[in-house]
Structures are given as structure tokens and as C-alpha cells.
Design a protein around this motif. Structure first.
Motif, PDB file in Angstrom:
ATOM      1  N   LYS A   4       0.825  -1.210   0.000  1.00  0.00           N
ATOM      2  CA  LYS A   4       0.000   0.000   0.000  1.00  0.00           C
ATOM      3  C   LYS A   4       0.857   1.257   0.000  1.00  0.00           C
ATOM      4  N   TYR A   5       1.990   1.193   0.678  1.00  0.00           N
ATOM      5  CA  TYR A   5       2.845   2.381   0.823  1.00  0.00           C
ATOM      6  C   TYR A   5       4.224   2.156   0.195  1.00  0.00           C
ATOM      7  N   PHE A   6       4.285   1.360  -0.867  1.00  0.00           N
ATOM      8  CA  PHE A   6       5.573   0.999  -1.471  1.00  0.00           C
ATOM      9  C   PHE A   6       6.319   2.230  -1.986  1.00  0.00           C
ATOM     10  N   GLY A   7       5.598   3.164  -2.610  1.00  0.00           N
ATOM     11  CA  GLY A   7       6.226   4.377  -3.111  1.00  0.00           C
ATOM     12  C   GLY A   7       6.823   5.213  -1.994  1.00  0.00           C
ATOM     13  N   VAL A   8       6.110   5.314  -0.875  1.00  0.00           N
ATOM     14  CA  VAL A   8       6.602   6.058   0.285  1.00  0.00           C
ATOM     15  C   VAL A   8       7.860   5.390   0.833  1.00  0.00           C
ATOM     16  N   PHE A   9       7.825   4.059   0.894  1.00  0.00           N
ATOM     17  CA  PHE A   9       8.964   3.290   1.384  1.00  0.00           C
ATOM     18  C   PHE A   9      10.206   3.558   0.540  1.00  0.00           C
ATOM     19  N   LEU A  10      10.061   3.514  -0.796  1.00  0.00           N
ATOM     20  CA  LEU A  10      11.203   3.732  -1.678  1.00  0.00           C
ATOM     21  C   LEU A  10      11.743   5.159  -1.567  1.00  0.00           C
ATOM     22  N   PHE A  11      10.853   6.126  -1.401  1.00  0.00           N
ATOM     23  CA  PHE A  11      11.294   7.521  -1.245  1.00  0.00           C
ATOM     24  C   PHE A  11      12.109   7.673   0.039  1.00  0.00           C
ATOM     25  N   LEU A  12      11.644   7.072   1.124  1.00  0.00           N
ATOM     26  CA  LEU A  12      12.357   7.165   2.397  1.00  0.00           C
ATOM     27  C   LEU A  12      13.699   6.445   2.326  1.00  0.00           C
ATOM     28  N   VAL A  13      13.744   5.329   1.602  1.00  0.00           N
ATOM     29  CA  VAL A  13      15.011   4.613   1.424  1.00  0.00           C
ATOM     30  C   VAL A  13      16.000   5.470   0.627  1.00  0.00           C
ATOM     31  N   LEU A  14      15.507   6.130  -0.418  1.00  0.00           N
ATOM     32  CA  LEU A  14      16.358   7.027  -1.215  1.00  0.00           C
ATOM     33  C   LEU A  14      16.918   8.146  -0.341  1.00  0.00           C
ATOM     34  N   LEU A  15      16.070   8.735   0.490  1.00  0.00           N
ATOM     35  CA  LEU A  15      16.496   9.797   1.393  1.00  0.00           C
ATOM     36  C   LEU A  15      17.537   9.273   2.381  1.00  0.00           C
ATOM     37  N   ALA A  16      17.317   8.061   2.884  1.00  0.00           N
ATOM     38  CA  ALA A  16      18.269   7.449   3.810  1.00  0.00           C
ATOM     39  C   ALA A  16      19.623   7.241   3.153  1.00  0.00           C
ATOM     40  N   TYR A 194      12.988 -10.189  -3.127  1.00  0.00           N
ATOM     41  CA  TYR A 194      12.675  -9.405  -4.331  1.00  0.00           C
ATOM     42  C   TYR A 194      13.024  -7.925  -4.134  1.00  0.00           C
ATOM     43  N   LEU A 195      13.103  -7.485  -2.870  1.00  0.00           N
ATOM     44  CA  LEU A 195      13.397  -6.087  -2.572  1.00  0.00           C
ATOM     45  C   LEU A 195      14.846  -5.704  -2.864  1.00  0.00           C
ATOM     46  N   ILE A 196      15.761  -6.669  -2.787  1.00  0.00           N
ATOM     47  CA  ILE A 196      17.186  -6.370  -2.852  1.00  0.00           C
ATOM     48  C   ILE A 196      17.594  -5.697  -4.166  1.00  0.00           C
ATOM     49  N   PRO A 197      17.240  -6.247  -5.349  1.00  0.00           N
ATOM     50  CA  PRO A 197      17.625  -5.543  -6.591  1.00  0.00           C
ATOM     51  C   PRO A 197      17.004  -4.154  -6.706  1.00  0.00           C
ATOM     52  N   ILE A 198      15.791  -3.980  -6.185  1.00  0.00           N
ATOM     53  CA  ILE A 198      15.144  -2.663  -6.211  1.00  0.00           C
ATOM     54  C   ILE A 198      15.923  -1.694  -5.325  1.00  0.00           C
ATOM     55  N   LEU A 199      16.303  -2.164  -4.149  1.00  0.00           N
ATOM     56  CA  LEU A 199      17.046  -1.324  -3.215  1.00  0.00           C
ATOM     57  C   LEU A 199      18.438  -0.985  -3.736  1.00  0.00           C
ATOM     58  N   ILE A 200      19.027  -1.902  -4.503  1.00  0.00           N
ATOM     59  CA  ILE A 200      20.344  -1.632  -5.093  1.00  0.00           C
ATOM     60  C   ILE A 200      20.258  -0.464  -6.069  1.00  0.00           C
ATOM     61  N   VAL A 201      19.207  -0.438  -6.893  1.00  0.00           N
ATOM     62  CA  VAL A 201      19.006   0.670  -7.828  1.00  0.00           C
ATOM     63  C   VAL A 201      18.841   1.982  -7.059  1.00  0.00           C
ATOM     64  N   VAL A 202      18.041   1.945  -6.002  1.00  0.00           N
ATOM     65  CA  VAL A 202      17.846   3.132  -5.166  1.00  0.00           C
ATOM     66  C   VAL A 202      19.176   3.567  -4.548  1.00  0.00           C
ATOM     67  N   SER A 203      19.996   2.592  -4.163  1.00  0.00           N
ATOM     68  CA  SER A 203      21.297   2.879  -3.557  1.00  0.00           C
ATOM     69  C   SER A 203      22.216   3.612  -4.525  1.00  0.00           C
ATOM     70  N   VAL A 204      22.238   3.190  -5.790  1.00  0.00           N
ATOM     71  CA  VAL A 204      23.070   3.843  -6.803  1.00  0.00           C
ATOM     72  C   VAL A 204      22.648   5.303  -6.975  1.00  0.00           C
ATOM     73  N   ILE A 205      21.337   5.520  -7.086  1.00  0.00           N
ATOM     74  CA  ILE A 205      20.815   6.881  -7.271  1.00  0.00           C
ATOM     75  C   ILE A 205      21.117   7.742  -6.037  1.00  0.00           C
ATOM     76  N   GLY A 206      20.865   7.184  -4.849  1.00  0.00           N
ATOM     77  CA  GLY A 206      21.088   7.926  -3.612  1.00  0.00           C
ATOM     78  C   GLY A 206      22.552   8.268  -3.394  1.00  0.00           C
TER      79      GLY A 206
END
Length: 241
Positions: A4-16, A194-206
Motif C-alpha cells: 500500500k505504501y511501497f512508493g513512500v517506502f522507496l522515497f524514504l530509502v532514497l532519502l536514507a 525481491y526487494l534487494i535488486p530494487i534497493l540496489i538501484v535506489v542505492s546507486v541513485i542515492g
């Protein structure tokens, strides 16, 4: 809840990831409180270890030209040993009590260094060993020990780039070690992978945006920023419980 809040989660991870890069002690200090809103504590530990393992490889790629080998040796080895101990002991302790203790410790320590700006931790091997042991134990028990390592690293008067690269190399060993123990403890779940590859992409951008911000601040601003972030982390750790 996550779907339900996946977009919010990814934004907060990017900020982190951005703040963790600028602060120099990794994203787990911010990622753990964020992930706690979406997962149980043991799942948070497992996801954080795998995500942070990838994140630090990326940071080393961005900042690979500056690594303090002496600090890696004297701070890194104790951190790797004690993170394994902390990861094993995590199954026996109440994480809420430990989080309160860590939060209070970080608040007091950061305020001391912000108020008494001339006060320094001596850049000797003994303090590196103690800081490594404490940060490793904290990382194993709570999922994050970067703030303690950041305070220790600040004593060695490294440039911003060397600070981040050295921290990332140490953290890589820490995350690899605790990932093994967390797996044995049953904290790493197949349905979360399944979250790990998504988080890796966020990590590169962040990391990319964090490096751009870092290029625009001075060494003095960097030190104060690190201490203020550590203070906020301590407050957030207490409030979140």
C-alpha cells in the motif's frame, strides 16, 4: 502494509541513502528506523544486512581513491569480530531496550562534541579498536553501528572522500559477516529477497546525489553535519519506540 505504501517506502530509502552518503557512515542508521514501520525487527535486520552489503560496494566504487588502510585494519577487524557476536546475541535481547540505550548514548556523545568543538578523540590504535568493537556489536544487535563508527573515524582527521571510502570498506566486512549469522538465525526470508535488486538501484541513485551534495560542503561543515545527524539519529531512535 508495504504494498500500500511501497512508493513512500522507496522515497524514504532514497532519502536514507543520500543522508547516509553525505554523513559518511552508511544508510543503515536511517534505513533501520524506516524499515521498522513496514517489517518486523528480525526481517529488518536481514534486509538491512543484504541491502547495506550492496550499498557499500557501490560507495567503494564512487569513493575508491581514498582508503585509510591503518584504520581499516585496527577498526575494521574488531568490528567484524564483534558484529558476529552481536548478530548471534540479537536473538536473546529485547531490541527496544537496546535501541533506547543506543539513542541515549548517541545524543550525549554528539552533544558533547558539538558543544565542546575542541574536544577530540585521540587518533590512536586503542581508540580505533574500541570504536570498532562497539560499532560492530551495535550493528549486530540493532542493525546499525555506523554512527558510533562515524564518531571514531572523525578522530582521524581524514578528508571527506577518505572518510566515506574507509567507512564503506569496514562496513562491507561487517555486513558480510552479519549476513551469514542472520541467515543462520532465520532472519533472511525468501519472500523479502525481491526487494534487494530494487534497493540496489535506489542505492546507486542515492549515492550519486549524496556525492554531488558532498562536493559542495566544506570539511568543517562536513564534521558538524555528521555530528548533527548522529544527534538526530539518537533522538529518532528513542522517539520511534
Amino acid at each position: 502494509m508495504l504494498s500500500k505504501y511501497f512508493g513512500v517506502f522507496l522515497f524514504l530509502v532514497l532519502l536514507a541513502e543520500i543522508l547516509g552518503t553525505v554523513g559518511g557512515f552508511g544508510s543503515s542508521v536511517f534505513f533501520v528506523p524506516v524499515a521498522n514501520f513496514f517489517f518486523d525487527f528480525q526481517s529488518v535486520l536481514g534486509i538491512t544486512a543484504l541491502f547495506h552489503l550492496s550499498s557499500n560496494i557501490i560507495k567503494i566504487g564512487f569513493f575508491r581513491k581514498g582508503i585509510n588502510k591503518r584504520v581499516v585494519l585496527y577498526l575494521g577487524i574488531p568490528a567484524i569480530i564483534f558484529v558476529s557476536i552481536g548478530a548471534y546475541l540479537s536473538q536473546f535481547f529485547n531490541p527496544i531496550i537496546l535501541t533506547y540505550f543506543l539513542g541515549g548514548f548517541l545524543i550525549v556523545l554528539s552533544l558533547i562534541f558539538l558543544v565542546f568543538k575542541q574536544l577530540k578523540i585521540k587518533d590512536n590504535n586503542s581508540n580505533a579498536i574500541i570504536g570498532g568493537a562497539l560499532s560492530g556489536l551495535s550493528a549486530g544487535l540493532l542493525g546499525t553501528g555506523g554512527a558510533i563508527r562515524g564518531i571514531t573515524l572523525s578522530a582521524f582527521k581524514m578528508s571527506k572522500e577518505k572518510f566515506i571510502a574507509t567507512s564503506a570498506v569496514i562496513d562491507l566486512g561487517v555486513d558480510f559477516s552479519r549476513s551469514i549469522v542472520y541467515y543462520q538465525n532465520g532472519y533472511i526470508h525468501k519472500h523479502d529477497l525481491y526487494l534487494i535488486p530494487i534497493l540496489i538501484v535506489v542505492s546507486v541513485i542515492g549515492t550519486y546525489f549524496g556525492k554531488k551534495i558532498l562536493d559542495k560542503i566544506s570539511q568543517v561543515q562536513f564534521r558538524d553535519f555528521v555530528l548533527i545527524l548522529i544527534l538526530l539519529i539518537g533522538i529518532a531512535s528513542i522517539i520511534s519506540n
